[in-house]
Design a protein around this motif. Structure first.
Motif, PDB file in Angstrom:
ATOM      1  N   LEU A   1       0.821  -1.211   0.000  1.00  0.00           N
ATOM      2  CA  LEU A   1       0.000   0.000   0.000  1.00  0.00           C
ATOM      3  C   LEU A   1       0.860   1.267   0.000  1.00  0.00           C
ATOM      4  N   ILE A   2       0.544   2.193  -0.902  1.00  0.00           N
ATOM      5  CA  ILE A   2       1.146   3.527  -0.853  1.00  0.00           C
ATOM      6  C   ILE A   2       0.169   4.490  -0.185  1.00  0.00           C
ATOM      7  N   ALA A   3      -1.049   4.512  -0.665  1.00  0.00           N
ATOM      8  CA  ALA A   3      -2.019   5.467  -0.111  1.00  0.00           C
ATOM      9  C   ALA A   3      -3.445   5.061  -0.451  1.00  0.00           C
ATOM     10  N   VAL A   4      -4.343   5.366   0.466  1.00  0.00           N
ATOM     11  CA  VAL A   4      -5.779   5.288   0.196  1.00  0.00           C
ATOM     12  C   VAL A   4      -6.347   6.668   0.482  1.00  0.00           C
ATOM     13  N   ASN A   5      -7.206   7.125  -0.388  1.00  0.00           N
ATOM     14  CA  ASN A   5      -7.832   8.439  -0.255  1.00  0.00           C
ATOM     15  C   ASN A   5      -9.138   8.259   0.532  1.00  0.00           C
ATOM     16  N   ASP A   6      -9.049   8.478   1.845  1.00  0.00           N
ATOM     17  CA  ASP A   6     -10.181   8.171   2.729  1.00  0.00           C
ATOM     18  C   ASP A   6     -11.445   8.954   2.359  1.00  0.00           C
TER      19      ASP A   6
ATOM     20  N   ALA B   1      -3.159   4.153  -4.373  1.00  0.00           N
ATOM     21  CA  ALA B   1      -1.958   3.771  -5.122  1.00  0.00           C
ATOM     22  C   ALA B   1      -1.291   2.633  -4.359  1.00  0.00           C
ATOM     23  N   VAL B   2      -0.821   1.659  -5.106  1.00  0.00           N
ATOM     24  CA  VAL B   2      -0.101   0.533  -4.502  1.00  0.00           C
ATOM     25  C   VAL B   2       1.153   0.233  -5.318  1.00  0.00           C
ATOM     26  N   THR B   3       2.137  -0.354  -4.656  1.00  0.00           N
ATOM     27  CA  THR B   3       3.300  -0.857  -5.389  1.00  0.00           C
ATOM     28  C   THR B   3       3.029  -2.309  -5.772  1.00  0.00           C
ATOM     29  N   THR B   4       3.764  -2.776  -6.765  1.00  0.00           N
ATOM     30  CA  THR B   4       3.502  -4.128  -7.269  1.00  0.00           C
ATOM     31  C   THR B   4       4.543  -5.154  -6.813  1.00  0.00           C
ATOM     32  N   GLY B   5       5.676  -4.657  -6.334  1.00  0.00           N
ATOM     33  CA  GLY B   5       6.768  -5.579  -6.006  1.00  0.00           C
ATOM     34  C   GLY B   5       7.483  -6.089  -7.251  1.00  0.00           C
ATOM     35  N   GLU B   6       7.146  -5.483  -8.393  1.00  0.00           N
ATOM     36  CA  GLU B   6       7.779  -5.869  -9.660  1.00  0.00           C
ATOM     37  C   GLU B   6       8.447  -4.638 -10.261  1.00  0.00           C
ATOM     38  N   ALA B   7       9.484  -4.877 -11.039  1.00  0.00           N
ATOM     39  CA  ALA B   7      10.130  -3.759 -11.722  1.00  0.00           C
ATOM     40  C   ALA B   7       9.493  -3.560 -13.085  1.00  0.00           C
TER      41      ALA B   7
ATOM     42  N   LEU C   1       7.996   7.675   1.962  1.00  0.00           N
ATOM     43  CA  LEU C   1       6.757   8.273   1.445  1.00  0.00           C
ATOM     44  C   LEU C   1       6.358   9.536   2.199  1.00  0.00           C
ATOM     45  N   THR C   2       7.169   9.951   3.185  1.00  0.00           N
ATOM     46  CA  THR C   2       6.805  11.120   3.995  1.00  0.00           C
ATOM     47  C   THR C   2       6.606  12.374   3.142  1.00  0.00           C
ATOM     48  N   PRO C   3       7.528  12.723   2.233  1.00  0.00           N
ATOM     49  CA  PRO C   3       7.309  13.931   1.420  1.00  0.00           C
ATOM     50  C   PRO C   3       6.046  13.843   0.556  1.00  0.00           C
ATOM     51  N   PHE C   4       5.733  12.668   0.042  1.00  0.00           N
ATOM     52  CA  PHE C   4       4.513  12.477  -0.757  1.00  0.00           C
ATOM     53  C   PHE C   4       3.271  12.787   0.087  1.00  0.00           C
ATOM     54  N   HIS C   5       3.210  12.215   1.273  1.00  0.00           N
ATOM     55  CA  HIS C   5       2.036  12.450   2.124  1.00  0.00           C
ATOM     56  C   HIS C   5       1.971  13.901   2.596  1.00  0.00           C
ATOM     57  N   ALA C   6       3.141  14.468   2.927  1.00  0.00           N
ATOM     58  CA  ALA C   6       3.170  15.860   3.398  1.00  0.00           C
ATOM     59  C   ALA C   6       2.678  16.805   2.293  1.00  0.00           C
TER      60      ALA C   6
END
Ligand code: AMP
Ligand code: MG
Length: 476
Positions: free
Chosen positions: A32-37, A154-160, A436-441
């Motif tokens: 998980l990267i983010a969920v828009n509540d 947004a989620v990561t896939t664990g794949e390149a 991910l702190t700068p992204f969330h900020a």
């Protein structure tokens, strides 16, 4: 156990030639990267469910929720003016539609969900950078009050994914009023499929222009919505960057945040996209390009406008001619508000252009100049302050003929915070190192763009020379 969402999939019920039915391709290891509540709640979905292990599996395309009817949409389009008879969702899969808590039908789509029959040479995937960029910018646009597709998660896939170099893969969950584009109409028009055009027209009318009765009404509705949208882009210094006909929606929402950018220093000819070598989609060309795109919609609709070709062309041309006046009126209303004006005077257009011309000459920061009108700091943007003072004298005289208390109006019309390119870049670079702190900020600041937020003042600063981003890249 797969989740169950309250889907009602009207696009999937259209005939088979509108889409290819297929499930997303599972990925190695979703994270998980983010969920828009807020958006989740608006859709009637529980944020904690989306954040759960099975929620993340769904957001990555590893588990198809019950009630979904996954599909890739067929469409065509003009890309940089060149006709491509078949594009289609090459890396996006529509899970289905839900009716939100306001009663509005919304698409839920996974972008980067694997190859489809429309992938051509692409891998069907998205890298984390473009996913974060679209998340940040689309949500910022929404907070600015500009119609747009949204980012639910947004989620990561664990794949390149292999671009110029291997990059972490990600999937964006995009929400939109629909994903019907000018290019969707072009797809069927190019095939001479009038029956499909009629079905698509009825579908688009039901979803976006319920008062419309005819294809001409639909065309007029889209013309007005796009005039309104593009005037609003220009009011915040937004350059879409890739206004191909497949990236222009029928709903009037902004879609496809590839090489888009908000300007720091203002110039009407500004271009960011690395692939826009001739400035086709430069800032001030956006209204002209919109008309060009709308003309493609109009010509697609001709067989539904009138059985007589000549009469159809005449009617459609007259409708297109309406764009100029509609755009002008929307542009004036946006920029009058940005000058704190509530009334209209004939010289207002000159007053607005007078400021913009001086800003271009002084390379003034677009956002901080307009925001600075509320607290007298706009003047600092001008190396030759007399140029601004001369303009400001005329502006003050004009304000004196309008309602009092313009400060609050100015702040409501011009944001303090926009998604500046260097901030987006910093958020992406940090995410690539796992932070991910700068992204969330950044998202938190941009959620309240019209509030002063004194502690966040650094986010209102233009880039230092070494931070300046001059090119943005198509997120493929
Ligand atoms: P865009 O430039 O994002 O509007 O995309 C233009 C077309 O290329 C659309 O049909 C996309 O679905 C397709 N496309 C873009 N990136 C990829 C990719 N990585 N894999 C497959 N198709 C893609
Ligand atoms: Mg596109």
């Amino acid at each position: 156990m797969p989740l169950s969402l309250p889907f009602d999939n009207s696009y999937a019920r259209l005939p088979g030639r509108f889409h290819a039915r297929l499930d997303p391709t599972p990925v190695a290891s979703p994270g998980l990267i983010a969920v828009n509540d807020t958006l989740a709640q608006e859709l009637g979905l529980a944020p904690q469910t989306l954040r759960s292990a099975s929620g993340v599996q769904m957001l990555a395309g590893n588990a198809v929720p019950e009630g979904a009817a996954p599909l890739a949409q067929a469409y065509a389009g003009h890309q940089f003016g060149g006709w491509v008879p078949q594009l289609g969702d090459g890396r996006a899969i529509l899970l289905g539609e839900v009716i939100d808590t306001n009663g509005t039908r919304r698409d839920i789509q996974l972008k980067g969900a694997g190859p489809t029959p429309f992938s051509r040479r692409g891998d069907g995937r998205a890298a984390i950078g473009p996913v974060l960029r679209e998340y940040i910018v689309s949500e910022a646009m929404h907070a600015l009050g500009i119609p747009t597709s949204r980012a639910l998660a947004a989620v990561t896939t664990g794949e390149a994914v292999l671009r110029e170099r291997p990059l972490p893969g990600a999937v964006l969950t995009r929400v939109a009023a629909s994903h019907i584009r000018v290019g969707t109409f072009q797809y069927f028009a190019a095939r001479g499929d009038t029956e499909a055009l009629r079905l698509l027209t009825d579908h688009a009318i039901a979803r976006h222009y319920p008062q419309a009765e005819t294809a001409l009404d639909l065309l007029n509705g889209v013309i007005a919505a796009q005039a309104r949208l593009i005037a609003r882009w220009m009011g915040v210094g937004f350059i879409h960057g890739v206004m191909n006909t497949d990236n222009m929606t029928i709903s009037g929402e902004t879609i496809d945040y590839g090489p888009c950018a908000f300007m720091d220093t203002y110039h009407p000819d500004k271009v960011f996209s690395s692939i826009d070598q001739h400035g086709r989609y430069a800032f001030s060309r956006q209204p002209d390009i919109a008309v060009w795109n709308l003309a493609q919609l109009a010509s697609s609709l001709l067989p539904l406008i009138n059985d007589n070709d000549e009469a159809a062309v005449e009617t459609a041309t007259a409708a297109l001619r309406g764009f100029g006046d509609l755009f002008r009126a929307e542009w004036l209303s946006v920029f009058r508000a940005k000058l704190g004006l509530t009334t209209a005077e004939p010289e207002d257009a000159d007053l607005i252009s007078g400021l913009l011309d001086r800003m271009a000459f002084a390379r003034a920061d677009f956002t901080n100049t307009f925001r600075g009108l509320a607290d007298d700091s706009a003047r600092d943007q001008f190396t030759q302050a007399e140029a601004f003072d001369q303009w400001a004298t005329a502006w003050q005289a004009r304000l004196a003929r309008d309602l009092p208390d313009h400060q609050a109006r100015l702040r409501a019309a011009s944001p303090a915070y926009i998604p500046r390119n260097h901030r987006i870049e910093q958020a992406i670079q940090a995410a690539l190192t796992g932070d991910l702190t700068p992204f969330h900020a950044l998202n938190a600041v941009l959620a309240r763009p019209f509030d002063d937020q004194p502690k966040q003042a650094a986010y209102a600063l233009p880039p230092r020379p070494e931070e300046t981003v001059t090119r943005t890249f198509c997120g493929t």
